[in-house]
Design a protein around this motif. Sequence first.
Motif, PDB file in Angstrom:
ATOM      1  N   SER A 174      17.341 -28.886 -31.103  1.00 27.57           N
ATOM      2  CA  SER A 174      16.875 -30.271 -30.942  1.00 27.57           C
ATOM      3  C   SER A 174      15.699 -30.347 -29.975  1.00 27.57           C
ATOM      4  O   SER A 174      14.738 -31.093 -30.196  1.00 27.57           O
ATOM      5  N   LEU A 175      15.764 -29.565 -28.912  1.00 25.08           N
ATOM      6  CA  LEU A 175      14.654 -29.505 -27.957  1.00 25.08           C
ATOM      7  C   LEU A 175      13.385 -28.988 -28.635  1.00 25.08           C
ATOM      8  O   LEU A 175      12.287 -29.508 -28.406  1.00 25.08           O
ATOM      9  N   ALA A 176      13.532 -28.001 -29.484  1.00 24.36           N
ATOM     10  CA  ALA A 176      12.380 -27.470 -30.224  1.00 24.36           C
ATOM     11  C   ALA A 176      11.776 -28.549 -31.121  1.00 24.36           C
ATOM     12  O   ALA A 176      10.552 -28.673 -31.221  1.00 24.36           O
ATOM     13  N   ALA A 177      12.633 -29.334 -31.765  1.00 17.76           N
ATOM     14  CA  ALA A 177      12.143 -30.419 -32.623  1.00 17.76           C
ATOM     15  C   ALA A 177      11.365 -31.440 -31.807  1.00 17.76           C
ATOM     16  O   ALA A 177      10.274 -31.865 -32.208  1.00 17.76           O
ATOM     17  N   VAL A 178      11.881 -31.817 -30.648  1.00 20.52           N
ATOM     18  CA  VAL A 178      11.190 -32.780 -29.790  1.00 20.52           C
ATOM     19  C   VAL A 178       9.848 -32.204 -29.325  1.00 20.52           C
ATOM     20  O   VAL A 178       8.835 -32.913 -29.302  1.00 20.52           O
ATOM     21  N   ALA A 179       9.826 -30.928 -28.987  1.00 16.97           N
ATOM     22  CA  ALA A 179       8.571 -30.294 -28.567  1.00 16.97           C
ATOM     23  C   ALA A 179       7.539 -30.354 -29.698  1.00 16.97           C
ATOM     24  O   ALA A 179       6.352 -30.633 -29.449  1.00 16.97           O
ATOM     25  N   LEU A 180       7.971 -30.122 -30.924  1.00 16.12           N
ATOM     26  CA  LEU A 180       7.044 -30.218 -32.058  1.00 16.12           C
ATOM     27  C   LEU A 180       6.545 -31.652 -32.220  1.00 16.12           C
ATOM     28  O   LEU A 180       5.364 -31.870 -32.488  1.00 16.12           O
ATOM     29  N   TRP A 181       7.424 -32.633 -32.067  1.00 13.64           N
ATOM     30  CA  TRP A 181       7.001 -34.030 -32.195  1.00 13.64           C
ATOM     31  C   TRP A 181       5.979 -34.388 -31.129  1.00 13.64           C
ATOM     32  O   TRP A 181       4.999 -35.074 -31.413  1.00 13.64           O
ATOM     33  N   PHE A 187       3.183 -30.526 -42.197  1.00 17.07           N
ATOM     34  CA  PHE A 187       4.054 -29.348 -42.302  1.00 17.07           C
ATOM     35  C   PHE A 187       4.919 -29.177 -41.054  1.00 17.07           C
ATOM     36  O   PHE A 187       6.102 -28.862 -41.143  1.00 17.07           O
ATOM     37  N   LEU A 188       4.329 -29.379 -39.889  1.00 13.40           N
ATOM     38  CA  LEU A 188       5.073 -29.203 -38.638  1.00 13.40           C
ATOM     39  C   LEU A 188       6.178 -30.237 -38.497  1.00 13.40           C
ATOM     40  O   LEU A 188       7.261 -29.925 -37.976  1.00 13.40           O
ATOM     41  N   LEU A 189       5.946 -31.455 -38.958  1.00 14.63           N
ATOM     42  CA  LEU A 189       7.006 -32.463 -38.908  1.00 14.63           C
ATOM     43  C   LEU A 189       8.176 -32.080 -39.802  1.00 14.63           C
ATOM     44  O   LEU A 189       9.337 -32.258 -39.427  1.00 14.63           O
ATOM     45  N   VAL A 190       7.891 -31.527 -40.965  1.00 12.95           N
ATOM     46  CA  VAL A 190       8.982 -31.064 -41.831  1.00 12.95           C
ATOM     47  C   VAL A 190       9.725 -29.916 -41.157  1.00 12.95           C
ATOM     48  O   VAL A 190      10.961 -29.879 -41.142  1.00 12.95           O
ATOM     49  N   CYS A 191       8.993 -28.990 -40.554  1.00 10.24           N
ATOM     50  CA  CYS A 191       9.610 -27.880 -39.831  1.00 10.24           C
ATOM     51  C   CYS A 191      10.538 -28.394 -38.734  1.00 10.24           C
ATOM     52  O   CYS A 191      11.621 -27.853 -38.516  1.00 10.24           O
ATOM     53  N   SER A 192      10.138 -29.454 -38.052  1.00 12.58           N
ATOM     54  CA  SER A 192      10.935 -29.987 -36.945  1.00 12.58           C
ATOM     55  C   SER A 192      12.278 -30.533 -37.402  1.00 12.58           C
ATOM     56  O   SER A 192      13.200 -30.672 -36.590  1.00 12.58           O
ATOM     57  N   LEU A 193      12.412 -30.809 -38.675  1.00 10.31           N
ATOM     58  CA  LEU A 193      13.690 -31.320 -39.187  1.00 10.31           C
ATOM     59  C   LEU A 193      14.821 -30.313 -39.015  1.00 10.31           C
ATOM     60  O   LEU A 193      15.992 -30.685 -39.053  1.00 10.31           O
ATOM     61  N   ILE A 205      19.272 -21.144 -47.092  1.00 10.00           N
ATOM     62  CA  ILE A 205      18.086 -21.622 -47.811  1.00 10.00           C
ATOM     63  C   ILE A 205      17.318 -22.635 -46.964  1.00 10.00           C
ATOM     64  O   ILE A 205      16.079 -22.613 -46.922  1.00 10.00           O
ATOM     65  N   SER A 206      18.047 -23.504 -46.270  1.00  9.20           N
ATOM     66  CA  SER A 206      17.398 -24.505 -45.418  1.00  9.20           C
ATOM     67  C   SER A 206      16.568 -23.848 -44.333  1.00  9.20           C
ATOM     68  O   SER A 206      15.431 -24.263 -44.077  1.00  9.20           O
ATOM     69  N   TRP A 207      17.140 -22.828 -43.679  1.00  9.16           N
ATOM     70  CA  TRP A 207      16.387 -22.172 -42.605  1.00  9.16           C
ATOM     71  C   TRP A 207      15.100 -21.563 -43.149  1.00  9.16           C
ATOM     72  O   TRP A 207      14.036 -21.708 -42.543  1.00  9.16           O
ATOM     73  N   VAL A 208      15.192 -20.896 -44.281  1.00  6.27           N
ATOM     74  CA  VAL A 208      13.989 -20.291 -44.872  1.00  6.27           C
ATOM     75  C   VAL A 208      12.954 -21.374 -45.178  1.00  6.27           C
ATOM     76  O   VAL A 208      11.769 -21.214 -44.877  1.00  6.27           O
ATOM     77  N   ALA A 209      13.394 -22.481 -45.748  1.00  7.49           N
ATOM     78  CA  ALA A 209      12.462 -23.569 -46.084  1.00  7.49           C
ATOM     79  C   ALA A 209      11.796 -24.126 -44.828  1.00  7.49           C
ATOM     80  O   ALA A 209      10.570 -24.306 -44.803  1.00  7.49           O
ATOM     81  N   PHE A 210      12.579 -24.379 -43.782  1.00  7.96           N
ATOM     82  CA  PHE A 210      11.998 -24.899 -42.540  1.00  7.96           C
ATOM     83  C   PHE A 210      11.002 -23.905 -41.938  1.00  7.96           C
ATOM     84  O   PHE A 210       9.945 -24.284 -41.451  1.00  7.96           O
ATOM     85  N   ALA A 211      11.342 -22.618 -41.966  1.00 12.86           N
ATOM     86  CA  ALA A 211      10.461 -21.586 -41.418  1.00 12.86           C
ATOM     87  C   ALA A 211       9.155 -21.511 -42.211  1.00 12.86           C
ATOM     88  O   ALA A 211       8.077 -21.349 -41.628  1.00 12.86           O
ATOM     89  N   VAL A 212       9.247 -21.647 -43.522  1.00 16.70           N
ATOM     90  CA  VAL A 212       8.044 -21.627 -44.364  1.00 16.70           C
ATOM     91  C   VAL A 212       7.137 -22.814 -44.028  1.00 16.70           C
ATOM     92  O   VAL A 212       5.919 -22.659 -43.904  1.00 16.70           O
ATOM     93  N   THR A 263      16.305 -21.430 -33.859  1.00 15.37           N
ATOM     94  CA  THR A 263      16.890 -21.721 -35.169  1.00 15.37           C
ATOM     95  C   THR A 263      17.429 -20.480 -35.861  1.00 15.37           C
ATOM     96  O   THR A 263      18.441 -20.561 -36.542  1.00 15.37           O
ATOM     97  N   VAL A 264      16.777 -19.337 -35.689  1.00 20.56           N
ATOM     98  CA  VAL A 264      17.314 -18.138 -36.344  1.00 20.56           C
ATOM     99  C   VAL A 264      18.673 -17.789 -35.741  1.00 20.56           C
ATOM    100  O   VAL A 264      19.600 -17.406 -36.466  1.00 20.56           O
ATOM    101  N   LEU A 265      18.822 -17.950 -34.438  1.00 19.51           N
ATOM    102  CA  LEU A 265      20.125 -17.700 -33.811  1.00 19.51           C
ATOM    103  C   LEU A 265      21.169 -18.697 -34.317  1.00 19.51           C
ATOM    104  O   LEU A 265      22.259 -18.311 -34.747  1.00 19.51           O
ATOM    105  N   HIS A 266      20.833 -19.957 -34.253  1.00 15.36           N
ATOM    106  CA  HIS A 266      21.792 -20.989 -34.637  1.00 15.36           C
ATOM    107  C   HIS A 266      22.146 -20.925 -36.121  1.00 15.36           C
ATOM    108  O   HIS A 266      23.320 -20.953 -36.495  1.00 15.36           O
TER     109      HIS A 266
END
Length: 145
Positions: A115-122, A81-87, A54-61, A23-26
């Motif tokens: 997207s793969l990272a989000a699926v891994a979190l789910w 929290f992890l589900l919100v991060c996966s968004l 701002i979105s990236w910072v919020a997701f990372a937090v 996500t930081v790259l993208h």
Amino acid sequence: MDVLREKGLGPLRAILVFTLVSTVLHYAHNVVRAADYPQVPGISVPVTQVVVAISWVAFAVFGAFGYRAYVRGQYWRSLAFLLVCSLSGLASAGHFLVGVPRIPAFWFATIFTDSLAAVALWVFVCWVAMRLNRVSVAGQMSTQH
């Protein structure tokens, strides 16, 4: 819940590191090269850049809060929290709702790694939730009258 700490902490760390790198790259590319991505009608490029940052910072937090809660054994809180991060991964896939980005292949691939990272979190969240919902046979028998 020692099993969650013993078996879950390593995979959670790996997933969160993968999520962070992807996500930081993208998102950084989105901020720097926002004009290269399909634009939402009525939203200017500078506004897009601010919203993305701002979105990236919020997701990372939320990811950091999820990790901290997990380490403390606050598993349900952690999962929320992890589900919100996966968004963040879903947000990346949202590019395709307004068009196909015309960007170099590497940056295009980061949409899919997000997207793969989000699926891994789910998957991780589902695994933990199933573990938390297990009731031992002894526990079931002690509640029956």
